[in-house]
Design a protein around this motif. Sequence first.
Motif, PDB file in Angstrom:
ATOM      1  N   ASP A  15     120.612  29.511 -57.079  1.00 18.87           N
ATOM      2  CA  ASP A  15     121.919  29.338 -56.412  1.00 18.87           C
ATOM      3  C   ASP A  15     122.729  30.647 -56.509  1.00 18.87           C
ATOM      4  N   ALA A  16     122.643  31.297 -57.690  1.00 16.45           N
ATOM      5  CA  ALA A  16     123.404  32.536 -57.875  1.00 16.45           C
ATOM      6  C   ALA A  16     122.909  33.619 -56.925  1.00 16.45           C
ATOM      7  N   ALA A  17     121.581  33.752 -56.789  1.00 15.79           N
ATOM      8  CA  ALA A  17     121.031  34.770 -55.905  1.00 15.79           C
ATOM      9  C   ALA A  17     121.409  34.487 -54.463  1.00 15.79           C
ATOM     10  N   ARG A  18     121.311  33.163 -54.121  1.00 13.22           N
ATOM     11  CA  ARG A  18     121.656  32.774 -52.752  1.00 13.22           C
ATOM     12  C   ARG A  18     123.126  33.086 -52.465  1.00 13.22           C
ATOM     13  N   ALA A  19     124.045  32.764 -53.448  1.00 10.81           N
ATOM     14  CA  ALA A  19     125.471  33.007 -53.246  1.00 10.81           C
ATOM     15  C   ALA A  19     125.756  34.504 -53.084  1.00 10.81           C
ATOM     16  N   ARG A  20     125.075  35.257 -53.878  1.00 14.18           N
ATOM     17  CA  ARG A  20     125.310  36.705 -53.774  1.00 14.18           C
ATOM     18  C   ARG A  20     124.818  37.225 -52.432  1.00 14.18           C
ATOM     19  N   ALA A  21     123.671  36.797 -51.996  1.00 11.67           N
ATOM     20  CA  ALA A  21     123.138  37.257 -50.711  1.00 11.67           C
ATOM     21  C   ALA A  21     124.057  36.853 -49.577  1.00 11.67           C
ATOM     22  N   LEU A  22     124.569  35.574 -49.648  1.00 15.88           N
ATOM     23  CA  LEU A  22     125.484  35.106 -48.591  1.00 15.88           C
ATOM     24  C   LEU A  22     126.754  35.960 -48.570  1.00 15.88           C
ATOM     25  N   LEU A  23     127.264  36.267 -49.756  1.00 15.41           N
ATOM     26  CA  LEU A  23     128.489  37.074 -49.814  1.00 15.41           C
ATOM     27  C   LEU A  23     128.236  38.482 -49.280  1.00 15.41           C
ATOM     28  N   ASP A  24     127.033  39.035 -49.540  1.00 14.34           N
ATOM     29  CA  ASP A  24     126.716  40.347 -48.990  1.00 14.34           C
ATOM     30  C   ASP A  24     126.696  40.308 -47.475  1.00 14.34           C
ATOM     31  N   ARG A  25     126.109  39.244 -46.927  1.00 13.96           N
ATOM     32  CA  ARG A  25     126.040  39.140 -45.478  1.00 13.96           C
ATOM     33  C   ARG A  25     127.440  38.967 -44.887  1.00 13.96           C
ATOM     34  N   LEU A  26     128.221  38.115 -45.541  1.00 15.20           N
ATOM     35  CA  LEU A  26     129.560  37.843 -45.034  1.00 15.20           C
ATOM     36  C   LEU A  26     130.402  39.113 -45.032  1.00 15.20           C
ATOM     37  N   SER A  27     130.380  39.892 -46.127  1.00 13.79           N
ATOM     38  CA  SER A  27     131.196  41.107 -46.215  1.00 13.79           C
ATOM     39  C   SER A  27     130.701  42.172 -45.248  1.00 13.79           C
ATOM     40  N   ALA A  28     129.370  42.197 -45.029  1.00 15.31           N
ATOM     41  CA  ALA A  28     128.843  43.165 -44.073  1.00 15.31           C
ATOM     42  C   ALA A  28     129.273  42.814 -42.660  1.00 15.31           C
ATOM     43  N   ASP A  29     129.227  41.503 -42.342  1.00 17.31           N
ATOM     44  CA  ASP A  29     129.647  41.081 -41.007  1.00 17.31           C
ATOM     45  C   ASP A  29     131.149  41.341 -40.789  1.00 17.31           C
ATOM     46  N   ALA A  30     131.935  41.269 -41.861  1.00 16.62           N
ATOM     47  CA  ALA A  30     133.387  41.459 -41.723  1.00 16.62           C
ATOM     48  C   ALA A  30     133.779  42.942 -41.685  1.00 16.62           C
ATOM     49  N   GLY A  31     132.779  43.824 -41.830  1.00 10.46           N
ATOM     50  CA  GLY A  31     133.075  45.262 -41.749  1.00 10.46           C
ATOM     51  C   GLY A  31     133.708  45.822 -43.010  1.00 10.46           C
ATOM     52  N   ALA A  32     133.411  45.201 -44.149  1.00 11.05           N
ATOM     53  CA  ALA A  32     133.938  45.747 -45.405  1.00 11.05           C
ATOM     54  C   ALA A  32     133.245  47.069 -45.731  1.00 11.05           C
ATOM     55  N   PRO A  33     133.922  47.989 -46.307  1.00 11.19           N
ATOM     56  CA  PRO A  33     133.301  49.276 -46.662  1.00 11.19           C
ATOM     57  C   PRO A  33     132.133  49.085 -47.618  1.00 11.19           C
TER      58      PRO A  33
END
Length: 608
Positions: A15-33
């Motif tokens: 679950d932790a790995a999945r949450a981290r991966a989802l957050l990486d995708r979300l921040s990348a899609d939002a254009g975070a530096p």
Amino acid sequence: MTDTPQAWKITSARDAARARALLDRLSADAGAPLLQRARLSADLAAQLRRCLARGGAWELHVHALGPAAAHGPHLRITLRMAGQEAGADDQWQRSLDCSHTPRPSLAHQEPLDGEAFAEAVLAAAADTAELLDRLEDAESQVRFHREELHQTNQGVVAIHAELEAAALAQKELLAAEQAARAEAENARRLLTFLADASDAVAASLDHEDILNRLPDLLVPGYAARVDVWLFDEEERAARHDSRPAAAVTAARTGRPQHAAAHPGGLPGIDDLPASALAPTQSVLCIPLIAREPLGVLVLTASRPRITPEESVMLVELARRTATALDNARRYEQHRDTAEALQRAQLTDLPTSSHVHLAARYLPATHGLNIGGDWYDAFPQPDGSLLAVIGDVTGHGLRAAVLMGQLRTALRAYAVEGDGPGRILTRLHNMLRHQQPDLYATAAVVRFRPGDPTVVWAAAGHPPPVVRAPDGSVRILDARPGIMLGIPMSYEYQDHTAHLRPGSTLALYTDGLVERRAAGIDDGIGRLTRALAELDPWGVRHDLDTAAEALLKPMMHDSERDDDVCLLLCHTALDDVPPVQGADLPAPRPAAEEARYRAGRRGGGTGGG
């Protein structure tokens, strides 16, 4: 705009790995530096590991905030235990800035199993590779700037070294300039002192005065004690029984000697051991040499050492002092000879029953002004008496010799019975032809027994002054002739003057009445007043004392820079015998006697 918060439940590492991966995708899609995403991912992974270590169920809440938010679009991530209220103290929370509004709901709908999870891991690896590339670029930039900084530092160090060298050179130049200024000021001070001291010793023609000035000039600035050893003065030598050995060596060798515990190394000066008379002080002995050795100047220094510059100045001052002493000695010898010759030619006055005579001669005390003035009186074959006063221009031996020649010639011309004017005319012609560069003044008065009229003539000489028996005074101011010896023909005229019995005629030279600060007319006026104030009894019975009493008020303000001659001629009264040899004066009234004695106690100057 804010999406509904998403909560991802985490109970395992999957679950932790999945949450981290989802957050990486979300921040990348939002254009975070990228850098912020990498930091957030690393922080979240570390926090998830701590949560799994604690155990239990955890929830990761993601809030997506739009542009209307206070800080613009961003994600707010909160990690807390399942069921825990928001805002608890132990929950973990972070924010991530985005370029546009994040959409966490979309990321939540996509599963991350199998292939999708591998893609997420690869995407994270790609982000890591990009981050590493940026880090390498940054490190390259750091190395470049570090090299630039190193070179800059080396340049700064070189500049500092140059500045330090320039400052040191400037300091050395300043020290050299200050030393040069000090040396120049010291040289100026020594030269000024030498000039002033030279003027002081050269201004006097009295060797005792010169010797007395040296301690005043040198103590305490350049010496603690000043002694002068003159070779030709036994009296002075007796006052300096103990002389330093260096002084004896200086006298023997003619070279300056320096005696001290340590060698002075002074230019042109020999070094000797310390003097037994002053073992702790420096002693400088300088020969005084002019035309011949005169003595030794002994200086006991006021400081432990004498500087080379001071020694050069002192040696030069000693040389100039020797010259001044030699000039003073020659002057005194010349002056003494002239005065002796002058006095030898001033003969004793004759004794006459109808004219009483008294004379005074005062030699000059300043300058070489002796040898020009004379007086004379001698009887004629017809019983008359000639009284003469004269003054030769110039001074010294030559003037004294010429004065003797004029006196002899005048006596010779007078034997022929000529009047005063004719005698002066013949004397003028002699002087004009034999001594064309010398001149003289003279006055001649003829007294005849029983004749109240006197005949006189003058050649450029101050006028005679007559005091009547009643104390009134008049000047025989007939126009005098030209000076004797003026290169022109001239006939001197006789003048006559009536003298009542008991009158006193004063003949004098200009040294009696002339002063630098006043004209000769003022001096003659003072003479008339002084003559009028003479004691009548003294004039009649003691003419010598009257002459002294006359000189006292006339000479008290004189600088004595010229000879003075005074000849008083008093015509006798029938009832008053002259004072001759042991003859006693006539008795005087008591009141007049008291005034006369008071006048004698006042004293007088001069000698016959």
